[in-house]
Structure formats: C-alpha cells, structure tokens
Design an enzyme around this catalytic site. Structure first.
Site, short mmCIF file in Angstrom:
data_model
loop_
_atom_site.label_atom_id
_atom_site.label_comp_id
_atom_site.label_asym_id
_atom_site.label_seq_id
_atom_site.Cartn_x
_atom_site.Cartn_y
_atom_site.Cartn_z
N ASP A 409 0.85 -1.19 0.00
CA ASP A 409 0.00 0.00 0.00
C ASP A 409 0.89 1.24 0.00
O ASP A 409 2.11 1.15 0.16
CB ASP A 409 -0.88 -0.05 1.26
CG ASP A 409 -1.90 1.07 1.30
OD1 ASP A 409 -2.23 1.61 0.23
OD2 ASP A 409 -2.35 1.41 2.41
N GLU A 412 2.53 4.96 -4.10
CA GLU A 412 2.53 5.92 -5.24
C GLU A 412 3.88 6.62 -5.36
O GLU A 412 4.23 6.96 -6.49
CB GLU A 412 1.40 6.94 -5.04
CG GLU A 412 0.00 6.35 -5.11
CD GLU A 412 -0.36 5.49 -3.91
OE1 GLU A 412 0.19 5.75 -2.83
OE2 GLU A 412 -1.16 4.56 -4.07
N ASP A 486 -9.07 3.81 -1.78
CA ASP A 486 -10.00 4.24 -0.73
C ASP A 486 -11.32 4.77 -1.27
O ASP A 486 -11.58 5.97 -1.29
CB ASP A 486 -9.31 5.29 0.15
CG ASP A 486 -8.13 4.70 0.88
OD1 ASP A 486 -8.03 3.45 0.94
OD2 ASP A 486 -7.29 5.47 1.38
C1 GLC Z 1 -4.65 3.43 3.02
C2 GLC Z 1 -5.16 2.23 2.24
C3 GLC Z 1 -6.19 1.49 3.08
C4 GLC Z 1 -5.56 1.10 4.41
C5 GLC Z 1 -5.04 2.33 5.12
C6 GLC Z 1 -4.27 1.98 6.39
O1 GLC Z 1 -5.66 4.35 3.17
O2 GLC Z 1 -5.68 2.60 1.02
O3 GLC Z 1 -6.66 0.37 2.41
O4 GLC Z 1 -6.50 0.45 5.20
O5 GLC Z 1 -4.15 3.03 4.27
O6 GLC Z 1 -3.21 1.17 6.14
#
Ligand code: GLC
Length: 858
Positions: A409, A412, A486
């Site tokens: 995650d 980017e 998200d």
């Molecule tokens: C980001 C991700 C989400 C995750 C959060 C905490 O917002 O997109 O899926 O739960 O980070 O790690």
C-alpha cells in the site's frame, strides 16, 4: 472545504482552451530521412521521429533530438525486440513515405510529418497522428478521431466505460477525497488508450513514466496526449478487434501469471484487526457460520509503531502459531507492507537500508526523509536492482512465518506533505542512469511490487505468491493484483467500480476489484448485501473497511443480510472452476476475466457505454443492483438466448428486460449454449460444501458441467420471443460452443512444467438434440472421476447415449439408464431428472479420454 467562492466570475477560465504549457509547435515538414536497423529516422523542421516496428503488428514512434534516438524502454515493456525486415518507399506524387513490414505499415506525410498506421489487411489504425514540441521542452501528440469514436482503457479511472468527453492525468495519486468523475488521477496510471470506431479498434500506449494527460474532451475530431517529462515514445497497436488490441498490448507489457487459487476466494480485511485473538476469532466465526473465507488481511496495527517487517509483540505475541492455526482452517494471512521505513537508528531495516545505500536521496546526497504512518521515514529506491534485491530478501521475514501474500500500500508513494508524494527533484539511482522522481514517479509502485513478488517467490519454495498493490504502471499485472483504493460506502462508488475495473481489465490488469462494502464512510446492510452480490463476480473479491466506520463483516447487519452475503460468497466458490479457467485464459491471452459487453458484441451499439452490467468470460452476464430500495432493474441482453440463472426462464437477446431483484437476488444470466463448470456446492451428489471452501488446492473433486441448452419448445421462451424472432437469433441456434476447462494443483508452479489438466467441452445444440463432447487435451493430474453433467433446457423424458472413441479405434456406445436421483448418487453411471430445478443429470463412465454424449431433447 471548497465553497462557492471558488467559482467567482472573475476566476473563470474558458474551457476547451487547454493546451500544453509554453508555445506549441508541430514538428513541421520532414526535411530528410534515413533508414535505420528497425525502421526510419525522420528529421523534421522542429524535431525528429524514429519510426520502428520492433515486434509484430505495432509501430513505435519515438521523438528525439540530435542525430540518433536512444531507444530504451521502461519496466512496462517485456517483449524481445528484433530487427524486422521492412521496405521504404517514397511516393513523390503523394509526397509521402511508406515504411512497410510484413504485418503493418506506417505512412508518413512529408509536408507536415503526420503519420498513419495501416494493418496488412488494409485496416487503418491511427490516422492524422501528429507530434508536438513546446518551447518548455514538453512534447505531445494528437490523432484524428470522429464524433462517434469511443475510448476505452486508461486503467483505473473514474466515470463511465467510454472515456469520450473526459480528460485524465497519469500521475499516481493517493486520493482519500471521494472518487468522483472529475478526479483525473488515482493510484494507478496506465497510459494505454483504445480508440474504437465503427467496430474497429487500435491501441495507443505511451511509454512515459512521468506526468502525462490524455484529453478526449477538447476536440470532437481528435484526441490529444501531453507529457511533462520524458518525451514521447508511443506504440500504435493494431486491431481491428478489441481482443486483438488487448492480446498485442499484453504481449508487449506482459500478462498476469496464474494466481494461487486461494487468491480467487473471498478475502476479509479491516483497518485494522487489532490482535492475534481477534484475527483467530474472526476466522473461526467464518467457519462456524459456514461462510467461505480464503484470506484475512493485517492492516498497519500489526506492526511495532508501523515499522515494516515487525510484529507488535503485545498484540501479536505469536504470529507463527496464529498463521499455522489459520492455515489449518484453510485461511491465509496477507499483511500490509508500505514502502516508508521508519527513521530509527535502532531499527534494523532502517539501518541496513542506510548502510547499504538503499534509500532515495537528494542530488546533494541527503537521504530523503518525510512523513507517513510511522512518522519520519525513508523510501527505498526500487529503481536500483540492488535495492530491489535487498527488499526481496527482506520478505523472508514474512515467508518464514507462513505468509504467502503481501499487500503493498501507499506505494505511489504516498507522503503526508503538500504534494502528497515524493518531491519531483528527489533522485533515483536507476541502475547507474540517474533520473529525478518526476520522471519515474509512476513506476514506483510497480517496482516495489516486483521486488515483493520476487522475494515471496524466492521464499515460498515453489508456491505461487500473491501480491496486492494500490499503485502501479502499465505492466503491473505481471506482479500484482490491484485494488482500487479508498472508495467509500456510497452506492455511487459501487456503481463506479464496474466501469473502473472493466477498463483496468481492458488495460491488461484483469486481477482487480474495489473494497467490497466500501472503505470509508459507513456501510448499511443493504449496501453490503448488494455489493457482495456484485463483488462475487469481480476478479478480486475483498471486503475492507476503515477505522471508525461501522463494522462490515458479513454478520454485522443481522441474519437476513448475513444469509445473503453467505449465499453469494458461496456462489463465488461455486463458480470457481469456471473462474479459474478464465484466469488461465487471461494469463495466456490477456483477455480479461471480467468483460464489458462491447468486447464480445462489438457490433452492438447498445454495448458501447454500458457501464452497469458486465460479462464474466463470455457466457455469464451480471447485472448488479446498485441503488437502495430497488427491487427491479433493466438489463440489456445482447443477441442470443439468455437463461435467468435463478429461475431458468429464457429470454431472447437484443432487448432490454426488466429483471426482478428482491434483496436476495442479483440478476444473473447464462448464455444458452454455454458450458459452465461449477463446483457442486448444492450437494447434488453428496451434499458437500464447495471444495474450495475446505482447501482450494488440488483437483476439485466436485466439478460439474452445467450445460445450458436452448429449449425452443419451452413456453416461457415463446412468450418472450413474439415479434423478436429475427435472424440474429437464428444464428445462435445450432451453434457450437467450446469451453476449455483448466485444472491444476492451484498452488505451485508445476503447471509451467505441464502438470495440469485441460479438457475441451464442446456443445452443439440444435432443435432435436444436443451433442456434448468431452475431450481430454492434456492430463497430468489424476484423481477426478469424470464430470457429471447437469443439463438445463431439455425435457424430463430426454434420452442420453454416449460414445467413447478413445481406445485406438475401438468405439463403445451405450444408452444411459434412467435412474432415480438417489440411485444416481450411489451409482457410477446413468441419468436422473431433478424435478426441483428441472435439470437432467448425467453421470458418465469414468476413464475416457474422448467421450461424446447425445441428448435427445424430447
Ligand atoms: C490506506 C489504504 C487502506 C488502508 C489504510 C491503512 O488508506 O488505502 O486500504 O487500510 O491506508 O493502512
């Protein structure tokens, strides 16, 4: 928050006048040209173009300055380039140059350097392709289009299926704000556009890893692409079919390897499951409630102060024991791993990163430190193979504990600063060819996923890894599945997930899906029920929700919702043999598992912007309900005859039908003539749960072949057909369908060495009889005792004979005995009629390589 102040009249900028920064010039006249190894170099008034065709059926145009181009490629391109024979021909009368390869031709108009690409069968791909340079050093292109040109592709974008009238930016962005149609950039950037005009498609892939814009809004008769850094290196990929374009694009940028079967199951996530006990309790609840579950996710709270490659010892005192216990239950654990490494001299990963020179730096040599979850953090420079290897090796921390999947995650990369990402001036070492972040921004996520994938693969001793990523660039499909970030528990976001994931699929990334139920905001029971119904047919199927939102596990909204959610998760596992075969097909051809109708029905204008229904493969049509309090919806059925999965009722295609959809029903149709291999979840034979529920590996012992016949005599169809009985439908009667059923161990890479089974099932359906052929094409795994066939659409009195001609010319032929259902369950062969769902069940003798079954329908 924005207020009306932002649209004060004095702030208005006229629309439709967007152009590139600086003054723009086309390249102008071609002043001279020169044949090179792979094509032709054009020297024009204001810049130069290399025209080459390094692989079949495409033409590459690369802008350059100086005498010779530097023809390197980004991580997206994997195809081996070769020098292919071509001929150059200058036509003085027409003032044009033709560069001709065996399978594709580029035409260059010398007076203004506009180009065309034509296939060897004379179909035009791009027309009026013109390149630009600006005084600011930016470059771009435009190409001719028509008012009726439709645009697909471009990966993960908001809005509808057809991108006409939109303008998008390629710049991987962490967008927590609601994803609405005017958001131009999300987490994934795939600069691959598919213009589609009068049934003819071509692809345009801009291999630029920095910021670019695709504008299909400004002009009716053209589209424009602008870049900020890195110039123009573009591949025009010929069609004319959409499937040809996707096949060729994915030959160039790679395809998804067959995922482990468990990754196709249902996944449960939450930001965050806070402790080992909570995770175990969660998995046990799924099991006691008989809701299938293949994976649980650990979000950032499993770590020690968000340090990647650590576990918080208080919350997770024994992660290995937890994973062993979960594995016993058939549940995998997928922990989150972000790129930001906490700056902490006492933390071994940070130390080894500094000592090994693995973090991104400023030009002056300082490690770039900025804030993410752990506070001040450093960011690995994945552009360097050495650093990627370091990251890969670190995955062993997880694989040693029994982890088979990792969730990447914030890659980017997301940074908690004003620009939301790493500043453009930060340097990447890039294997000795240093570049700024600005130039390489869009590949950060892909390079991270690649390193993760490789590390898992090295650590898993032959098992297939699973990586889930938020960010990616063209080619990301080779390493990771993509979830669409998200979203929110909004009905609108449920609806938008369809075109978003469909376009990801057309852009090479078939293994993708949204957070089911929505991440931010608060789900309702009804939303969760509807979204799970839809999610069960998306390639990637994970329920995830954010901190402080209402709980979203299947049982969170009472028994009725739980029952619906259970039913659809089970349905997912029931369709697993079909889905798995489609994943295999996608891994070989790039043709996506989840398909917009236009892909299968390109001559049907009703499909061109159909954004609220989709096909899974070519035979299953899914029409989710995506609004509250809605118990009916209109469904467009393309030509053919479609069978309502729930009622068996038949409809002629080429029309809209009004589907009934009480809360427990999502409209679902099967194309008549189709074969759908399914798991015997209904327990037709032994009441067993779906095989994948227990342990989704090895040969599925419970695969049934559901064959949907066209029963012309059925009164329901007569009622539906009336005036609509036209030629298109006649074409579909008597037609032959083939489905390739693919099976392997679901877990390892042994399939790459031939350890798999492949069975072709052919159905020839005509008014009186249906001929079903089952041919083993490749068999390296034993254990399956043949596939019982379940026929929908024939009379109770139908008779069945079979012929096996696999024994060196010897032909056996038998009439199958009619038995009661109970007798059939016990016996080895025969037929029985199931009055409950009006199906004829056929059990064939096992052990034949080539068997033909004839069903006399009446
Ligand atoms: C980001 C991700 C989400 C995750 C959060 C905490 O917002 O997109 O899926 O739960 O980070 O790690």
């Amino acid at each position: 928050m924005e207020t009306s102040e932002s649209i004060r009249p004095d702030k208005a900028v006229e629309t439709g006048t967007q152009t590139m920064e600086g003054s723009t010039a086309t390249l102008g006249r071609v002043l001279g040209y020169q044949a090179d190894k792979q094509g032709v170099l054009l020297y024009c008034e204001h810049g130069n173009i290399a025209v080459s065709s390094p692989v079949k059926e495409l033409v590459r145009f690369t802008l350059f300055t100086g005498t010779h181009p530097e023809l390197s490629t980004s991580v997206a391109v994997i195809e081996e380039f070769e020098s292919r024979h071509f001929e150059v021909d200058e036509d003085a009368d027409l003032n044009r140059l033709t560069v001709k390869w065996a399978d594709v031709t580029a035409v260059v108009h010398l007076q203004d350097s506009t180009c065309e690409v034509v296939t060897h069968t004379g179909q035009r791909a791009v027309e009026g392709l013109q390149f630009y340079q600006t005084t600011e050093g930016n470059a771009g292109l435009s190409a001719a289009a028509h008012p009726q040109t439709h645009y697909y592709g471009l990966g993960e974008k908001t809005s509808f299926l057809d991108k006409r009238g939109e303008s998008y930016t390629m710049w991987n962005s962490d967008v927590y704000a609601p994803h609405v149609p005017e958001i131009e950039a999300l987490y994934v950037s795939i600069p691959f556009l598919i213009p589609f005009d009068q049934n003819q498609a071509y692809g345009l892939f801009l291999d630029n890893t920095g910021h670019s814009t695709f504008d299909m809004r400004q002009f009716e008769d053209a589209f424009e692409v602008r870049t900020k850094t890195g110039g123009v290196d573009v591949y025009v990929i010929t069609g004319p079919l959409l499937k040809d374009v996707i096949r060729r694009y994915t030959a160039l940028t790679g395809r998804m390897p067959v995922p482990p079967k468990w990754a196709l199951g249902y996944h449960q996530s939450r930001y965050s499951y806070m402790s080992q006990d909570e995770v175990l309790e969660l998995a046990r609840t799924f099991r006691t409630k008989r809701i299938p579950l293949s994976a649980v996710y650990l979000d950032i709270h499993y770590m020690r102060d968000y340090r990647v490659f650590t576990f918080n010892g208080q919350r997770f005192p024994n992660p290995k024991a937890m994973m062993d216990e979960l594995m016993e239950m058939g549940v995998r654990v997928v922990p989150i791993v972000d790129p930001g490494v906490k700056q902490d001299a006492r933390y071994s990963i940070y130390r080894s990163g500094v000592e090994g020179n693995h973090f991104c730096r400023t030009l002056e040599g300082d490690i770039y430190i900025d804030d993410v979850w752990p506070g001040a953090s450093a960011f690995p420079d994945f552009t360097d193979d050495r650093t990627a290897q370091w990251w890969s090796e670190n995955q062993q921390f997880y694989t040693d504990l029994g982890v088979r999947g990792i969730w990447n995650d914030m890659n980017e990369p997301a940074v908690f600063n004003e620009s939301k990402t790493m500043p453009g001036h930060i340097m990447h070492h890039n294997n000795g060819n240093p570049k700024t972040h600005e130039e390489l921004h869009n590949v950060y996520g892909t390079l991270m996923s690649r390193a993760t994938y490789k590390g898992l693969k090295d650590g898993l001793g032959g098992e297939r890894p699973f990586v889930l990523t938020r960010s990616g660039y063209a080619g990301i499909q080779r390493y990771a599945a993509v979830w669409t970030g998200d979203n929110r528990s909004f009905w609108e976001h449920m609806a938008m997930a369809m075109p978003m994931v469909l376009n990801l699929g057309l852009s090479g990334v078939t293994f993708s899906g949204p957070d089911v139920g929505g991440f931010a905001h608060h789900a309702s029971g009804e939303l969760l029920a509807r979204w799970t119904q839809m999610g069960a047919f998306f390639p990637f199927f994970r329920n995830h929700s954010a901190l402080d939102t209402v709980r979203q596990e299947p049982w969170s909204f009472g028994e009725e919702i739980e029952g619906i959610v259970r039913r659809y998760i089970q349905l997912r596992y029931q369709f697993m043999p079909y889905l798995y075969s489609l994943f295999k097909e996608a891994s070989e051809t790039g043709v996506p598992v989840m398909r917009p109708l236009v892909l299968e029905y390109p001559d049907d204008v009703n499909t061109y912007n159909l954004s609220d229904e989709f096909l899974v493969g070519k035979d299953v049509l899914v029409a989710p309900v995506y609004r509250p309090d809605t118990r009916h919806r209109s469904v467009y059925l393309p030509k053919g005859i479609w069978v309502n999965y729930w009622t068996g009722k038949r409809y002629e295609g080429g029309q809209h039908v009004l589907a009934e959809a009480p809360l427990d029903t999502m409209p679902l149709y099967i194309r008549s003539g189709a074969v759908i291999p399914m798991d015997d979840a209904n327990g037709t034979f032994d009441g067993a749960l779906p095989a994948a529920f227990a342990e989704p590996s090895g040969l599925d012992q419970n695969t049934l072949l559901h064959v949907y016949l066209d029963n012309k005599s059925e009164s329901a169809l007569q009622a539906e057909s009336d005036a609509r009985m036209d030629d298109t439908v006649q074409d579909d009667v008597n037609r032959t369908t083939v489905f390739e059923l693919y099976e392997d161990d679901g877990t390892t890479f042994a399939y790459q060495d031939g350890v798999y089974n492949q069975t072709a099932i052919t159905v020839q359906d005509s008014a009186q009889e249906a001929v079903i052929k089952i041919e083993v094409q490749h068999q390296a795994l034993s254990g399956n005792n043949g596939y019982p066939i379940v026929v929908t659409g024939c009379a109770a009195t139908a008779t069945v004979t079979w012929v096996a001609n696999d024994k060196q010319g010897a032909v056996e032929q038998r009439v199958l005995e009619r038995l009661s259902l109970e007798q059939l369950r016990q016996g080895t062969q025969g037929t029985a009629y199931n009055e409950d769902d009006k199906t004829l069940i056929i059990k064939l003798p096992a052990g034949h390589q080539h068997i033909t079954v004839v069903v006399q329908k009446n």
